[in-house]
Design a protein around this motif. Structure first.
Motif, short mmCIF file in Angstrom:
data_model
loop_
_atom_site.label_atom_id
_atom_site.label_comp_id
_atom_site.label_asym_id
_atom_site.label_seq_id
_atom_site.Cartn_x
_atom_site.Cartn_y
_atom_site.Cartn_z
N UNK A 288 0.80 -1.22 -0.10
CA UNK A 288 0.00 0.03 0.02
C UNK A 288 0.95 1.58 -0.15
N UNK A 289 1.94 1.11 1.19
CA UNK A 289 2.86 2.48 0.97
C UNK A 289 4.20 2.09 0.92
N UNK A 290 4.94 2.97 0.38
CA UNK A 290 6.56 2.48 0.48
C UNK A 290 6.98 3.74 0.27
N UNK A 291 8.20 3.73 1.00
CA UNK A 291 8.91 5.09 1.27
C UNK A 291 10.48 4.76 0.36
N UNK A 292 10.51 5.98 -0.53
CA UNK A 292 11.81 5.92 -1.33
C UNK A 292 12.76 6.72 -0.84
N UNK A 293 14.09 6.27 -1.04
CA UNK A 293 15.20 6.85 -0.21
C UNK A 293 16.17 7.02 -1.43
N UNK A 294 16.68 8.26 -1.43
CA UNK A 294 18.13 8.54 -2.22
C UNK A 294 19.28 8.87 -1.37
N UNK A 295 20.39 8.01 -1.19
CA UNK A 295 21.30 8.46 -0.58
C UNK A 295 20.95 8.60 0.94
N UNK A 296 19.92 7.71 1.54
CA UNK A 296 19.54 7.49 2.84
C UNK A 296 18.72 8.69 3.28
N UNK A 297 18.18 9.56 2.25
CA UNK A 297 17.27 10.51 2.63
C UNK A 297 15.89 10.28 1.82
N UNK A 298 14.82 10.37 2.54
CA UNK A 298 13.59 10.41 2.07
C UNK A 298 13.37 11.34 0.77
N UNK A 299 12.66 10.68 -0.23
CA UNK A 299 12.22 11.30 -1.30
C UNK A 299 10.91 11.51 -1.48
N UNK A 300 10.51 12.77 -1.22
CA UNK A 300 9.09 13.35 -1.26
C UNK A 300 8.77 14.11 -2.42
N UNK A 301 7.31 13.97 -2.75
CA UNK A 301 6.90 14.56 -3.99
C UNK A 301 6.12 15.84 -3.54
#
Lengths: 302, 419
Positions: free
Chosen positions: B406-419
């Motif tokens: 249902x929900x997934x958290x996306x990280x880039x270089x250990x930091x959360x990617x938020x839209x």
């Protein structure tokens, strides 16, 4: 000592968890039971030998002090008497030496405490360069032959006109107590958990208040043990005292030399018992500390 | 639909499950609920961090910026500004900023060596910062000695004075302040009563249980009426059951008295249960300061995500609205925090188990089912990747099921990617 401790059945001293309890109450095989039994017997034997070794001479002393006639093969004296006590107590110099001993031992212990306890605090609670050297150095003073040390002290005392004075006796007795009076309280001071002191500071107590209300209070068992041992050492000190008091100021232990040379063995026995009385009284008075494990606590050295 | 805790509505509830897999799942929601009653007494206004309900906390304080909403100057209890501490050549605390509102309970959470205890000890005055400034209710206490600070500490090992009775331990600080015997007695009685210790008034600390010692330590701190209460892992020496009940006591009293509190712990469950806001620390810095629900829902770094709760950590870039598994098949995700990154992390309760072939799901085989009381932990083999799911459904081992996220958290270089 290992035999003694092995002889004690390792019963469930702490039965916090079911695991330990179950482990201890499980069925023993006959071989295991025999081995435990053997250790118990060996332990009991070792304890008996130890007790005889320590108490045996004292029993002999006690018997000798009340014996009239006692020849070699007999286990007990043939006849009993109180005459030796009368002889000893009738000698004013002997009675006087008892009070003098008490006096000197008390003064020497007090002076020793005044000098050594601050040092113990510094060694126990602060870190400074050379701390370990000082601690070991103090210990090393006990490694030299005492008589040689006392001879040079006597030379020094002659030069300083201290020979044959009360001060000289106090100094000589005090010297023997320094290791005890520094090491044991230092360990006691060191073992006070820092968080106890932090909690006191946190509650608003300044450094002095914290020292007297917490640090000192926590170190008292160790200090008490050191005081007792120092007092007993002073009370018992003979070699040094004998050397620096050529004429007057006979204490009980130095009097023993005269007694052993000039009186029958029984009189010496009476005197020896009189010499042990203060020690025994003192130990009885502080038996709470000893039985409560505080004595052992006082010896924790890190 | 026999799905597990899904959707945004039940996400609130599901946060309990990984945090409190014990048979007492309501502890977390219970704490903020009591908070609503004491909002007035804490002096916090509507915008204060100890809001009414978890939902309200998010809405009032931190609609966007999590729990880092500005605290009005008057409501500020404790402020650390750019505090640093170097010990043995190592930077333990690194230019740390933290503001705690009056009456608020903030947890410093982190692994050992992250600097949380050092920070607490600087607030208490047992260490002095190398850089920075520390104020309590607006007054500078950066270099004040512990005895001159309006703080009181509950130590990890309680640090009760063994030669004093319980009442003497509690009354010591008052005696130092030269209060009259009658006043001391009155305050000690109040503290004993507050922590249900009256029957132990004359007991020695060694004769009472660990939980009772803990309460004495708390009473000793509270009786000083500190402006800031400091707690250094106060529950770590208690057994699991006692830990829960004592922490509820602590929270209840803290809210009733409205004491500004800093609570150090390495136990994320404890932090989420007790705190108004949690500061997750790593390498001497605060990685995220947030209300518990937000911290759990949107961990802003992968460190926080890994430290708080459980996670399926799939270190691959997201693709086609989902996450590629080991054999390249994409596990579909309904909502992803972003679409470009190098890792996709999914909470086990956000991984829904459905019948095999259900629309939008991917086939998986159940490896193991671990009963957790009111829910089950299920290990799945899904196209070469092992996944973990918390679910209400009752699949059996080796059963083929459908799985979707249902929900997934996306990280880039250990930091959360938020839209």
């Amino acid at each position: 000592m290992t035999t003694v401790s092995a002889g004690i059945p390792s019963g469930p001293a702490t039965v916090d968890t079911d695991g330990e309890l179950a482990d201890d109450t499980r069925q023993l095989t006959p071989a295991e039971r025999r081995r435990r039994m053997l250790w118990k017997v060996l332990g009991a034997l070792a304890s008996a030998v130890l007790v005889l070794f320590i108490v045996g001479p004292l029993i002999w002393l006690a018997l000798a002090a009340f014996s009239d006639q006692w020849t070699a093969p007999r286990l007990l004296p043939q006849s009993w008497t109180l005459d030796w006590w009368k002889t000893v107590l009738d000698q004013p110099e002997l009675v006087e030496s008892f009070w003098r001993s008490l006096q000197f031992a008390l003064i020497a212990t007090a002076v020793s405490a005044a000098i050594c306890l601050p040092a113990a605090y510094a060694l126990g609670r602060t870190k400074f360069p050379g701390r370990r050297v000082v601690l070991i150095g103090l210990f090393a003073t006990n490694a030299f032959p005492k008589m040689g040390l006392y001879t040079s002290i006597a030379t020094l005392f002659y030069a300083m006109n201290l020979m044959n004075t009360g001060t000289a006796i106090v100094i000589v007795q005090l010297l023997g107590t320094i290791v005890t009076m520094v090491w044991i309280p230092a360990a006691a001071f060191a073992s006070v958990p820092p968080s106890l002191l932090e909690a006191a500071r946190d509650a608003g107590a300044g450094p002095l208040r914290t020292f007297f209300s917490i640090t000192l209070r926590q170190a008292i068992p160790g200090i008490a043990v050191a005081l007792i041992l120092a007092f007993l050492a002073c009370f018992d000190e003979a070699q040094g005292t004998y050397l620096v008091k050529p004429g007057s100021y006979s204490t009980m232990p130095t009097m023993m030399y005269t007694l052993v040379e000039n009186y029958p063995a029984q009189a010496a026995a009476v005197f020896a018992i009189a010499l042990t009385i203060p020690s025994v009284l003192l130990l009885l008075a502080v038996r709470k500390y000893i039985l409560g494990g505080h004595l052992a606590e006082g010896f924790q050295i890190k | 639909m026999s799905t597990g805790p899904t959707g945004t509505d039940s996400a609130e509830l599901s946060t309990d499950q990984p945090a409190a897999p014990s048979p007492a799942p309501n502890t977390r929601t219970a704490a903020p609920a009591t908070g609503s009653g004491s909002t007035g007494s804490t002096g916090a206004t509507g915008s204060g961090p100890s809001g009414a309900a978890p939902g309200a906390v998010q809405a009032d304080v931190a609609p966007t910026a999590g729990g880092n909403a500005e605290i009005p100057a008057g409501a500020e209890g404790l402020r650390l500004s750019r505090i640093s501490k170097i010990l043995g050549g190592r930077t333990i605390v690194d230019t740390l900023d933290l503001t705690v509102a009056k009456g608020e309970l903030v947890c410093l959470l982190g692994p050992s060596g992250c600097g949380k205890t050092t920070t607490l000890r600087m607030i208490g005055g047992f260490l002095q910062p190398d850089k920075g400034r520390l104020t309590i209710n607006g007054k500078d206490f950066t270099f004040a000695k512990p005895e001159h600070r309006p703080t009181a500490m509950v130590f990890q090992n309680y640090a009760l004075w063994p030669h004093m009775t319980v009442a003497k331990n509690i009354g010591f600080g008052l005696k130092v302040r030269k209060l009259s015997a009658a006043a001391i007695r009155e305050k000690v009685d109040w503290a004993l009563d507050l922590l249900s210790l009256t029957h132990h008034r004359d007991s020695m600390p060694a004769r009472i249980s660990g939980g009772e010692q803990q309460r004495v330590a708390l009473a000793r701190a509270l009786v000083l009426e500190p402006e800031v209460l400091l707690m250094d892992e106060p529950l770590s020496n208690l057994d699991a059951k006692l830990r829960v009940s004592v922490r509820e006591t602590i929270r209840e009293i803290q809210q009733r008295l409205g004491i500004t509190t800093v609570f150090v712990t390495h136990d994320q469950e404890e932090a989420l249960s007790i705190a108004d806001r949690v500061a997750v620390m790593n390498n001497g810095k605060i990685e995220q300061l947030d209300v518990p629900a937000e911290l759990y829902r949107l961990p802003r770094t992968s460190f926080v995500a890994g430290f708080v709760g459980s996670m399926n950590t799939l270190d691959v870039a997201p693709r086609d609205g989902g996450v590629p598994l080991a054999d390249g098949t994409v596990l579909p995700c309904e909502r992803m925090s972003g679409d470009a990154g190098d890792a996709v992390w999914i909470r086990p309760e956000d991984l829904v188990i459905e019948p095999e072939g259900a629309p939008g799901s991917t086939r998986a085989v159940v490896l193991r089912v671990i009963p957790r009381g009111h829910y089950r932990e299920v290990l799945l083999q899904c196209h070469g990747t092992t996944l973990r799911s918390f679910t209400d459904t009752e699949p059996e081992a080796e059963q083929a099921v459908g799985v979707r996220a249902t929900d997934a958290l996306v990280y880039a270089d250990g930091v959360l990617v938020q839209q």
